[in-house]
Scaffold this active site. Structure first.
Site, PDB file in Angstrom:
ATOM      1  N   ASN A 138      32.453  36.662  46.907  1.00 11.90           N
ATOM      2  CA  ASN A 138      33.765  36.347  46.370  1.00 11.90           C
ATOM      3  C   ASN A 138      34.520  35.623  47.465  1.00 11.90           C
ATOM      4  OD1 ASN A 138      36.409  36.382  45.305  1.00 11.90           O
ATOM      5  ND2 ASN A 138      36.773  38.453  46.048  1.00 11.90           N
ATOM      6  N   GLY A 139      34.929  34.382  47.217  1.00 11.72           N
ATOM      7  CA  GLY A 139      35.709  33.675  48.223  1.00 11.72           C
ATOM      8  C   GLY A 139      35.305  32.234  48.386  1.00 11.72           C
TER       9      GLY A 139
ATOM     10  N   ARG B 131      31.507  34.752  38.007  1.00  8.68           N
ATOM     11  CA  ARG B 131      31.840  33.521  38.714  1.00  8.68           C
ATOM     12  C   ARG B 131      33.063  32.818  38.157  1.00  8.68           C
ATOM     13  NH1 ARG B 131      28.506  27.768  39.148  1.00  8.68           N
ATOM     14  NH2 ARG B 131      29.807  26.912  40.835  1.00  8.68           N
ATOM     15  N   LEU B 132      33.950  32.403  39.073  1.00 11.74           N
ATOM     16  CA  LEU B 132      34.993  31.423  38.798  1.00 11.74           C
ATOM     17  C   LEU B 132      34.544  30.139  39.480  1.00 11.74           C
ATOM     18  CD1 LEU B 132      37.851  30.634  37.770  1.00 11.74           C
ATOM     19  CD2 LEU B 132      38.725  31.361  40.003  1.00 11.74           C
TER      20      LEU B 132
ATOM     21  N   CYS C 142      35.539  34.861  42.841  1.00 10.62           N
ATOM     22  CA  CYS C 142      34.688  35.566  41.894  1.00 10.62           C
ATOM     23  C   CYS C 142      34.928  37.065  42.000  1.00 10.62           C
ATOM     24  CB  CYS C 142      33.214  35.267  42.173  1.00 10.62           C
ATOM     25  SG  CYS C 142      32.842  33.504  42.280  1.00 10.62           S
TER      26      CYS C 142
END
Length: 630
Positions: free
Chosen positions: A79-80, A53-54, A2
């Site tokens: 993120n991660g 967000r991914l 993200c």
């Protein structure tokens, strides 16, 4: 995977909501699936957290961020990926109520119980921000190796942070050049952590927590460090036993990186590292895995397709290839946009293109990053070890002799290589290692640029720090450690992160698994490198799983034929950018640039890497509009 961003206000003004939206919008490519925000304006400092967000694990909206604990006093953006989140969750479920199946909520509850100590318990790659409403403190943290990026900037009134510099600039931080860092960029092709080329914008170091409160900023000591055994402390081990241990740890590292609720593939270069990962994945999967490779028009040395195709055929993968013509000029602005800073490593170009192809088919990829650092694969390690075996007095005498001799004209000839080796071998250890690892050596740097840019102490600082931290270990261990703390941290990891996240693609690196790295660090030097052969125990570990010829293939880096490009297809771009009233002329004499280009075009020296580094710097300076800081 993200993008995160945020604002902390130290005065009585609340964080600007529209400004936070602008910051998170700048990171849309990192998180195209959803966005969220949190604001706390109930006291000082004020806080605003933003997230893009991914979706990779738990694709439902229940896993959207910011993520809170039960009472909402803990708020997290991350993120991660956390690979041990299921094990942590099984314990936390006895005391907490979960609303999602993802890893972010685990961190929120773990922090509620353990505070900052929770960070060291996380096994993964991450950059995160945790707001503790109980203490009114923000904690910024980064994973042990610095796989995921995190930047920050502050003045007396506020602090801005983000996954990329563009988010901080979108928040209003000044985009001004720190001229004091230009010498480092010219030497490395990047500015070493914790600094950047932007005045006042910092990188959070790996394995570090930055706590921000009303009383200011506190940077913690590292919560993890790769421990190296003292000289003579390693126990003898047979290569078969070392290979078995490595194979088991690598299998474990790969298995935990296969957890995803989206399609997954592998970036396959045709070398040992990514092929080893592909072999393990193929063993663990009951269906063919997707693999992706890039090749270049030009010398076959730069075309990875044939060896990668052989591995893919052997393993039975679903293989995809990208074939690239030398059209770097059209992509340079895109690369600069995603890096925010100039970046001197031209292999960013193939990484961008293979990631672009992979994203058409998958959302997560595994790669072979870290094999050279962990298993002593770099060719310059052999040179450094060979130089150390020459008595110090003899090194100085031979270096002086080489300096007196005329420079041979053939850049690839044995006489030229021998002269170069002797000149570098005669220097102190830190300068010697630096000379074999970077685009521009110190003497060349002094010839290229104005004296005021060349601060030898500043340029060598990151190398010297890593050498001091590892001074008790063997030279081979120290070489690997220096590479982890410099080239891996500030070149390889940012390259993989930016070029994959440019397409909303998550990249995972099994060879940089913490348990694997710690175990290999304890192995004797002889099972990692023997003379000119590196990665000895890794090759033995995967020998039964890969084509025999691959393991004997000479090592070469992942790169592009830029030496040829700058003599042909990119020649006009050099003329119009570097030789026609360049902004670089404010720092580097135009005559030095002209001389560099002329030497390369004449074939007297192969200076493509230096030209790429200067070209990206020039384009970046133009994008700044000529503004500079102190």
């Amino acid at each position: 995977m993200c993008g995160i961003a945020g604002i902390v206000t130290f005065d009585d003004r609340p964080a600007d909501r529209s400004q936070l939206a602008t910051m998170t919008d700048a990171l849309q490519h990192r998180g195209p699936d959803s966005q969220g925000a949190f604001f706390d304006e109930s006291g000082r400092p004020g806080i605003a957290l933003g997230h893009r967000r991914l979706s990779v694990i738990d694709l439902s909206s229940s896993a959207d961020q910011p993520m809170a604990n039960e009472d909402g006093r803990i708020q997290l953006v991350m993120n991660g990926e956390i690979y041990n989140f299921k094990a942590l969750r099984s314990d936390l479920e006895q005391r907490h109520t979960f609303r999602s199946q993802g890893d972010a909520e685990v961190i929120a509850h773990l922090f509620e119980e353990r505070g900052v100590e929770a960070i060291a318990a996380l096994d993964g790659m991450f950059a995160l921000a945790i707001w503790d409403g109980r203490t009114r403190q923000l904690h910024l943290a980064r994973d042990p190796l610095g796989k995921k990026p995190l930047y920050y900037w502050h003045d007396r009134n506020r602090l801005l942070f983000g996954s990329e510099i563009k988010a901080i600039l979108a928040g209003g931080a000044p985009a001004s050049l720190d001229t004091g860092r230009l010498g480092e960029y010219l030497a490395y092709g990047y500015v070493p952590t914790p600094n950047t080329l932007f005045s006042g914008i910092k990188k959070l170091p790996p394995a570090t927590v930055l706590t921000v409160g009303q009383d200011g900023l506190v940077l913690s000591p590292p919560y993890w460090k790769l421990e190296l055994p003292p000289v003579g402390a390693t126990k003898p081990v047979r290569i078969e036993a070392a290979a078995e241990e490595v194979r088991g740890l690598l299998t474990k590292a790969v298995r935990k990186r296969l957890v995803a609720d989206v399609p997954l593939g592998i970036l396959l270069s045709g070398g040992v590292d990514s092929s080893a990962v592909a072999a393990i994945v193929s063993q663990l999967n009951d269906r063919p895995v997707k693999t992706f490779t890039v090749g270049f028009e030009g010398p076959s040395f730069y075309d990875e397709r044939a060896p990668a195709r052989e591995v893919a055929s052997f393993l039975g993968t679903e293989h995809h290839e990208v074939f690239v013509k030398p059209d770097a000029a059209s992509l340079m602005e895109k690369l600069l946009y995603h890096y925010d800073e100039p970046f001197g490593d031209s292999s960013a170009l193939p990484t961008y293109l293979v990631a672009q192809e992979a994203r058409k088919h998958v959302t997560v990829v595994l790669n072979g990053d870290g094999g050279d650092e962990v298993f002593a694969g770099y060719g310059q390690f052999q040179l450094a070890l060979a130089a150390e075996r020459i008595p110090r007095v003899a090194r100085k005498w031979l270096g002086a002799l080489a300096g007196w001799l005329p420079t041979p004209r053939n850049p690839r000839g044995m006489a030229r290589r021998t002269r170069r080796f002797l000149l570098k071998a005669s220097r102190p250890l830190d300068e010697r290692i630096f000379a074999w690892s970077n685009y521009v050596d110190l003497p060349a740097l002094e010839r290229l640029s104005c004296p005021q840019l060349i601060d030898k102490e500043k340029i060598l600082a990151s190398y010297r720090q890593a050498l001091v931290e590892s001074e008790h270990a063997s030279l081979l261990s120290r070489l690997g450690y220096v590479s982890v703390r410099t080239f891996l941290l500030d070149d390889l990891l940012p390259k993989m992160d930016r070029m994959t996240m440019a397409h909303g693609l998550e990249a995972r690196s099994p060879l940089l698994d913490r348990d694997l790295m710690e175990a290999v660090a304890k192995l004797p030097d002889g099972v990692k490198r023997r003379g000119s052969k590196g990665k000895v125990c890794l090759k033995e570990a995967v020998r039964p799983l890969l084509p025999a010829g691959l393991l004997e293939r000479p090592k070469h880096g992942f790169g592009v034929p830029i030496d040829a490009w700058f003599r042909a297809d990119l020649s006009e771009m050099v003329n119009s950018t570097l030789l026609d009233r360049p902004r670089l002329g404010d720092f580097i004499p135009p005559s030095a640039l002209q001389s560099l280009v002329a030497e390369h075009r004449a074939g007297y020296r192969n200076l493509g890497s230096q030209l790429w580094m200067l070209l990206t710097l020039e384009l970046w300076l133009r994008s700044l509009g000529g503004r500079s800081g102190t």
